[in-house]
Design a protein around this motif. Structure first.
Motif, PDB file in Angstrom:
ATOM      1  N   LEU A 186       0.800  -1.282   0.156  1.00  0.00           N
ATOM      2  CA  LEU A 186      -0.055   0.047   0.064  1.00  0.00           C
ATOM      3  C   LEU A 186       0.753   1.122  -0.003  1.00  0.00           C
ATOM      4  CD1 LEU A 186      -2.536  -1.066   2.747  1.00  0.00           C
ATOM      5  CD2 LEU A 186      -2.748  -1.261   0.103  1.00  0.00           C
ATOM      6  N   PRO A 187       0.443   2.275  -0.810  1.00  0.00           N
ATOM      7  CA  PRO A 187       1.185   3.458  -0.692  1.00  0.00           C
ATOM      8  C   PRO A 187       0.990   4.427   0.438  1.00  0.00           C
ATOM      9  CG  PRO A 187      -0.482   3.498  -2.419  1.00  0.00           C
ATOM     10  CD  PRO A 187      -0.336   2.270  -1.960  1.00  0.00           C
ATOM     11  N   PRO A 214      -7.690   6.722  -8.472  1.00  0.00           N
ATOM     12  CA  PRO A 214      -6.244   6.360  -8.248  1.00  0.00           C
ATOM     13  C   PRO A 214      -6.157   5.075  -7.192  1.00  0.00           C
ATOM     14  CG  PRO A 214      -5.986   8.759  -8.171  1.00  0.00           C
ATOM     15  CD  PRO A 214      -7.470   8.370  -8.200  1.00  0.00           C
ATOM     16  N   LYS A 257      -4.776   1.446  -8.195  1.00  0.00           N
ATOM     17  CA  LYS A 257      -3.758   0.959  -7.306  1.00  0.00           C
ATOM     18  C   LYS A 257      -4.422  -0.321  -6.834  1.00  0.00           C
ATOM     19  CE  LYS A 257       0.011   0.491  -5.230  1.00  0.00           C
ATOM     20  NZ  LYS A 257       1.159   0.415  -5.965  1.00  0.00           N
ATOM     21  N   LYS A 315      -3.982  -3.039  -9.504  1.00  0.00           N
ATOM     22  CA  LYS A 315      -2.570  -3.277  -9.792  1.00  0.00           C
ATOM     23  C   LYS A 315      -1.842  -4.436  -8.798  1.00  0.00           C
ATOM     24  CE  LYS A 315      -1.036   0.770 -12.179  1.00  0.00           C
ATOM     25  NZ  LYS A 315      -0.272   2.128 -12.206  1.00  0.00           N
ATOM     26  N   ILE A 316      -2.524  -4.377  -7.394  1.00  0.00           N
ATOM     27  CA  ILE A 316      -1.692  -4.904  -6.380  1.00  0.00           C
ATOM     28  C   ILE A 316      -2.697  -6.355  -6.063  1.00  0.00           C
ATOM     29  CG2 ILE A 316      -0.581  -3.210  -5.599  1.00  0.00           C
ATOM     30  CD1 ILE A 316      -2.687  -3.143  -3.106  1.00  0.00           C
TER      31      ILE A 316
END
Length: 155
Positions: A25-26, A139, A143, A146-147
């Motif tokens: 996680l960002p 976003p 995200k 993507k993960i």
């Protein structure tokens, strides 16, 4: 030969155990996890307050009210509870976290669009607003997409 393969497999399992899903996680999602866990708790409190004479101001995604048991109140409380569960699942690395996160993001995007396009026509005083929440919801959804495979591969 078989012993070497067995040792390699046990090391791979050890590596999978050590890898944390949270590291995928960002930073901005981690911050929002804490904010929305608190938001989820406060949504539950607002639901309880609905049984008293205390009327909390509720607003999210353009839906505003001070009546917890009105349509808008239940929408805002439900959003808060969903966001709280999503944040909890992401922070504590639950298996279902990505799926519920994607559901949360899609519902959020849909509600933002509804509040921008539909609500101006049914509320008093016509005013169009742009929901800045979309700047983070889109976003967030990207995200999570993507993960997702890597998240689900970690046991």
């Amino acid at each position: 030969m078989e012993e070497t393969i067995a040792k390699e497999n046990s090391f791979e399992e050890f590596e999978n155990i050590k890898k944390r899903r949270r590291k995928m996680l960002p930073w901005w999602i981690k911050i929002f996890c804490w904010i929305f866990m608190l938001f989820g708790l406060l949504s539950f409190v607002c639901l309880i307050l609905g049984f008293t004479n205390i009327k909390p101001d509720l607003a999210f995604y353009g839906f505003e009210t001070n009546e917890p048991f009105s349509l808008y109140g239940l929408i805002v409380i439900s959003i808060g509870l969903l966001k709280g569960v999503t944040a909890f699942a992401l922070w504590f690395e639950k298996d279902f976290a990505i799926k519920i996160g994607k559901i949360d993001a899609i519902i959020g995007i849909a509600l933002c669009v509804i509040s921008m396009v539909v609500l101006p026509f049914i509320q008093d005083g016509f005013k169009i607003t742009l929901r800045l929440e979309l700047v983070l919801l889109i976003p967030f959804l990207i995200k999570l997409n993507k993960i997702q495979k890597e998240w689900e591969s970690i046991i």
